[in-house]
Write an enzyme that holds these catalytic residues in place. Sequence first.
Site, short mmCIF file in Angstrom:
data_model
loop_
_atom_site.label_atom_id
_atom_site.label_comp_id
_atom_site.label_asym_id
_atom_site.label_seq_id
_atom_site.Cartn_x
_atom_site.Cartn_y
_atom_site.Cartn_z
N CYS A 1 61.61 11.23 66.79
CA CYS A 1 62.32 11.54 65.53
C CYS A 1 61.66 12.72 64.84
CB CYS A 1 62.28 10.30 64.64
SG CYS A 1 62.72 10.63 62.93
N GLU B 1 29.40 14.98 35.28
CA GLU B 1 30.83 15.18 35.45
C GLU B 1 31.23 16.52 34.84
OE1 GLU B 1 32.13 12.56 37.03
OE2 GLU B 1 34.28 12.65 36.70
N LYS C 1 33.83 6.89 30.51
CA LYS C 1 34.02 7.37 31.87
C LYS C 1 34.85 8.65 31.79
CE LYS C 1 35.15 5.83 36.51
NZ LYS C 1 36.06 6.88 36.90
N GLU D 1 28.99 3.84 28.32
CA GLU D 1 29.27 5.24 28.04
C GLU D 1 30.69 5.54 28.53
OE1 GLU D 1 26.86 7.42 31.52
OE2 GLU D 1 25.61 6.27 30.18
N LEU E 1 32.01 3.64 41.91
CA LEU E 1 31.86 2.49 41.02
C LEU E 1 32.91 1.44 41.31
CD1 LEU E 1 31.34 4.20 37.54
CD2 LEU E 1 29.69 2.80 38.77
N TYR F 1 25.09 12.13 33.46
CA TYR F 1 24.97 10.69 33.26
C TYR F 1 23.90 10.03 34.12
CZ TYR F 1 28.30 10.96 37.13
OH TYR F 1 28.93 11.27 38.30
N LYS G 1 38.28 -0.10 33.56
CA LYS G 1 39.37 0.87 33.61
C LYS G 1 40.42 0.49 32.58
CE LYS G 1 38.84 3.86 37.07
NZ LYS G 1 39.81 3.86 38.11
N CYS H 1 68.42 5.94 60.88
CA CYS H 1 67.38 6.83 60.35
C CYS H 1 68.01 8.04 59.67
CB CYS H 1 66.47 7.29 61.50
SG CYS H 1 65.33 8.58 60.99
N CYS I 1 67.14 11.23 62.11
CA CYS I 1 67.65 11.44 63.46
C CYS I 1 68.85 10.56 63.81
CB CYS I 1 66.54 11.21 64.49
SG CYS I 1 66.01 9.49 64.57
N ASP J 1 36.91 11.83 32.68
CA ASP J 1 37.85 12.10 33.76
C ASP J 1 37.68 13.55 34.23
OD1 ASP J 1 39.73 11.47 35.56
OD2 ASP J 1 41.41 11.35 34.16
N CYS K 1 62.17 3.56 62.01
CA CYS K 1 62.97 4.33 62.94
C CYS K 1 62.24 4.21 64.27
CB CYS K 1 63.04 5.80 62.51
SG CYS K 1 63.55 6.89 63.84
S1 IVH Z 1 27.77 6.64 36.87
C1 IVH Z 1 26.52 4.81 40.78
N1 IVH Z 1 28.71 7.40 34.55
O1 IVH Z 1 33.11 8.04 37.88
C2 IVH Z 1 27.09 5.20 39.50
N2 IVH Z 1 29.99 7.89 36.49
O2 IVH Z 1 33.98 6.02 40.00
C3 IVH Z 1 27.58 6.56 39.56
N3 IVH Z 1 32.04 9.12 36.06
O3 IVH Z 1 32.06 9.58 40.78
C4 IVH Z 1 28.40 6.98 38.48
N4 IVH Z 1 31.81 9.27 33.88
O4 IVH Z 1 32.06 11.02 38.75
C5 IVH Z 1 28.91 7.37 35.88
N5 IVH Z 1 29.42 8.06 32.45
C6 IVH Z 1 29.60 8.02 33.76
C7 IVH Z 1 30.74 8.59 34.36
C8 IVH Z 1 30.89 8.50 35.74
C9 IVH Z 1 32.57 9.57 34.92
C10 IVH Z 1 32.64 9.26 37.40
C11 IVH Z 1 31.67 9.73 38.43
C12 IVH Z 1 31.83 8.85 39.62
C13 IVH Z 1 33.02 8.05 39.27
C14 IVH Z 1 32.80 6.66 39.78
#
Ligand code: IVH
Length: 702
Positions: free
Chosen positions: A440, A182, A121, A119, A89, A234, A323, A417, A420, A123, A435
């Site tokens: 080295c 995920e 994201k 939705e 993404l 997802y 993010k 260095c 070395c 982790d 260096c």
């Molecule tokens: S959609 C093409 N939805 O984020 C779109 N990804 O940086 C594919 N991830 O590798 C991803 N929560 O593992 C989507 N609600 C969500 C997500 C999600 C986590 C992760 C996913 C992907 C990464 C993308």
Amino acid sequence: MPSVVERLEGVGHRVEELRSTIDRLNHEYYVLDRPTASDAEYDALLSELRSLEAAYPDLVTPDSPTQRVGSTPSARFGEIVHPLPLLSLSNVFSREELDAWAQRLVRILPDTPFRFVTEPKIDGLAVALTYLDGVLDHGATRGDGFVGEDITANLRTIPSIPLRLRTPSGVPLPSRVEVRGEVYMRRRDFAALNDRVEREGGRPFMNPRNAAAGALRQLDPRITATRPLRLFVYGIGYLHGAPPPLSHLESLELLRNLGFDPSPEATSHDSVEAVWTRCQEWLARRDDLPFEIDGVVIKVDDLRQQEELGAVSREPRWATAYKFPPVQQTTRVRDIIVNVGRTGTLNPLALLDPVNIGGVTVSRATLHNEDEVARKDIRIGDWVVVQRAGDVIPQIVQSIPERRDGSERAFEMPSHCPSCGTPTHREPGEAMRYCTNAACPAQLAQRVQHFVGRGAMDIVGLGEKLSDRFVELGLIHDVADIFALDWDAIGTLDRLGEKSVANLRAAIEASRTRPLPRLIFALGIRHIGERAAELLADRFGSLDALSAASLDEIKAVPGIGPKLADSVFEFLAEPRNQAVIAKLRAAGVSLADTRDGTSGERPLLGLTLVLTGRFSAVNRGDAEERLRRLGANAAGSVSKKTTAVIAGDDAGGKAARAVELGVPVLGEMELLAMLGGERPPVPTPNGPKKARRAASSGEAEA
Ligand code: IVH
């Protein structure tokens, strides 16, 4: 009295009844979070099923809930080619960037309004699960997006992953479906797991994501089964034999019906304003959620619009991730040390008083170079603000001069260095100090580590300590020496067991035939990562051809910019590097591309394929690119040389032309199999001559 057959039928029914009840209780507990039975009731049902299956082993099926945990650990994971690549993404970090993303959509599709879905994201780790006729067939990690690791045995142990799909009334069972999601660990489960690990004297995991990653990477699924993993889904990769959903929300609904736990609280919005508000809500709730999230994913809801928007360089245009701002903390700089990198760069590193940032203990932070230390005015003893953003190495944002008490010391880059003692050198206009001693030991040790690393020559058993020792003892002067080690001398080293020496020797032996892209990457040419190495290998086919190429020829490789081309050219022009290559050759390391139809990497080599019409599971352009990566020639027009035409819906003249020429016409199912690396069921130029004639006279079609 019931006959034997009747008794058996009775047992069969009871077994099936137990399975569906257990599946339902699992689903209620792990997916719906609404248990309706006590643990004791659940255990009783499971143990009845176990005893019946023990008495009637013929009744055991792979999708039985007793079959979640296999008992045989594997030696290593196999590879699974993703029929449709798993994309990553793009990111946005602010309202402005979000607006810019949305404006691009409007520029591409000016006349249609957009609905967005947001939705969280999650982790965790991305996985793709494939179900055939409703039964879990295999599951893989994302890998590089094109090829992942086969972790089916581990995924089967996760209770929120159905071994067979649920089919509530009215929901048709897809014949083939790939589900994406995920794998993650809830915070509470993570804490309990860490307590257990610590009680047992183990080292606790850094965070839920690491714990989940560690669990999925176990070669023994019995260990994975003891880790509290879950899955949120997802999206759907492809779907066959069921009506396709029209929107993202509909696909989440379908996934829910099939028994999965879809992304929680997915919501739709019809303005960017509303999307942004929702992102801020998630940010505010971030720390109160039962699981860790690192942002919000924003998707265009309409799947037709998604398809029209398509993807650029592995990232879909129709989705992006907001993010969260990085988490920051203050701490003190204990010292600043200098490491020597594999290309000779001197890298200052701050050693910090350990501090917990968003669940991770941070005790070091990179300072990049001396200018950065000066610009941020970071002194030894300073209080500083440190931040961590996702996976990125912690950074020092700024020093806090107000908290100085006069005991702080300025940092100076060493003129010699630290490894070395050679005088260091800095080119005017460059930020890095080097260096200049190619021999080295610190550089060499780093180069060796890179050379043997994953994605490079992948030599297991030559870790940092051991390679440092080999360098120190003068057993290794360059990476080629790895293949000419003095095993007698090594045999006498203390703390090195006979078994590990034998394993190392075998690992080195096995690495001599690594595919060319890995070797090019392993050489550690500045700026050349795995992808660039692959492009160079594809274009030149051998290290000799690459060495003989002119700068212009290297620059002409699509995807290799001038900076990369210069770097490759300079590296190969350097006599010392050519000497290393000559030594590698002499040691029997293969310097030419060994990838062919049998190596598994380009299984479709030699096929000429023409795609025509629309496909339901794949976009034609993506499929063609993928076929090329697998070695096929995806052509635009049909001729006698065409191996097969693959026709989707509304295929027109090309399919007709194929029939005229006696070229086999295949369908989407065969295409998907090919995208998974299978050769098609048609005669090919490499195949038997007789069959080829049959094909061109049209008989193969019958
Ligand atoms: S959609 C093409 N939805 O984020 C779109 N990804 O940086 C594919 N991830 O590798 C991803 N929560 O593992 C989507 N609600 C969500 C997500 C999600 C986590 C992760 C996913 C992907 C990464 C993308």
